[in-house]
Design a protein around this motif. Structure first.
Motif, PDB file in Angstrom:
ATOM      1  N   ALA A 115      -6.810 -10.476   2.989  1.00 49.53           N
ATOM      2  CA  ALA A 115      -6.025  -9.314   3.428  1.00 49.53           C
ATOM      3  C   ALA A 115      -6.024  -9.201   4.947  1.00 49.53           C
ATOM      4  N   ALA A 116      -7.170  -9.444   5.568  1.00 51.80           N
ATOM      5  CA  ALA A 116      -7.263  -9.353   7.028  1.00 51.80           C
ATOM      6  C   ALA A 116      -6.366 -10.389   7.703  1.00 51.80           C
ATOM      7  N   VAL A 117      -6.404 -11.608   7.205  1.00 50.86           N
ATOM      8  CA  VAL A 117      -5.560 -12.672   7.771  1.00 50.86           C
ATOM      9  C   VAL A 117      -4.085 -12.330   7.564  1.00 50.86           C
ATOM     10  N   ARG A 118      -3.735 -11.837   6.379  1.00 52.52           N
ATOM     11  CA  ARG A 118      -2.344 -11.470   6.084  1.00 52.52           C
ATOM     12  C   ARG A 118      -1.865 -10.344   6.989  1.00 52.52           C
ATOM     13  N   GLU A 119      -2.685  -9.301   7.149  1.00 56.55           N
ATOM     14  CA  GLU A 119      -2.275  -8.169   7.980  1.00 56.55           C
ATOM     15  C   GLU A 119      -2.052  -8.593   9.431  1.00 56.55           C
TER      16      GLU A 119
END
Length: 153
Positions: free
Chosen positions: A51-55
Motif C-alpha cells: 500500500a505504501a509503495v502504491r500510494e
C-alpha cells in the motif's frame, strides 16, 4: 447481530531529497488547500508495505524503496480511529518535474519543502500528524521493515 467497529489503516511516506521533504497539496473535505506527506488508505486485501509503495506512485508518480518504519500512530478522533503506518522511503529516481498520477484527481501540486518551511505552514497541514511525523523523523526514530510480518492466508 451488532456491527463491530474496525479502525481504518493508512500509510504515509517521508521522502527526503537534498534536505527537503516531498509533500502533496490537495483540497480537504471543506475545500481548503492543505499539505501533507504522501498518504492514503490500505485497500482491501492489500499488504501494508505494498500500500505504501502504491500510494507513493499514485500521489507523486515516484517509484520508491521503503527504508524503514518511523512510527505507527493511533489517531483517534470523533467517530473514527485510524492506524497510520509511517515509512521512510527513498525515490528510485527523481524526475525534473513531478506529476501526480493520482487516479482520484485529488492532488493539486507536489512540493519539496525543508523542515522549517513545513513547520511555518502549520495552518495548512492536512492533520496534526504532519508535525508528529516530521518530529519523529527528525529525531531519527526508526524500526526495521521486518517489524511488519507478512502472513500468508
Amino acid at each position: 447481530m451488532t456491527t463491530r467497529f474496525k479502525p481504518s489503516s493508512t500509510v504515509a511516506l517521508i521522502i527526503e531529497h537534498d534536505n527537503k521533504f516531498l509533500l502533496v497539496e490537495e483540497l480537504d473535505e471543506f475545500g481548503k488547500r492543505v499539505i501533507g506527506f504522501p498518504a492514503g488508505h490500505v485497500d482491501e486485501n492489500e499488504n501494508i508495505l505494498d500500500a505504501a509503495v502504491r500510494e507513493a506512485k499514485e500521489e507523486t508518480s515516484l517509484d520508491v524503496e521503503l527504508i524503514d518504519i518511523v512510527g505507527i500512530y493511533d489517531y483517534a478522533r470523533e467517530n473514527a480511529t485510524t492506524l497510520r503506518f509511517l515509512f521512510r522511503a527513498k525515490a528510485k529516481e527523481i524526475p525534473a518535474k513531478l506529476v501526480p498520477s493520482d487516479p482520484d484527481g485529488d492532488i493539486l501540486e507536489i512540493k519539496w519543502l525543508d523542515a522549517d518551511e513545513i513547520k511555518a505552514c502549520k495552518d495548512s497541514w492536512r492533520t496534526r500528524l504532519v508535525g508528529y511525523n516530521l518530529n519523529d523523523y527528525m529525531e531519527g526514530i526508526s524500526f526495521p521493515l521486518s517489524l511488519i510480518k507478512r502472513v500468508a492466508p
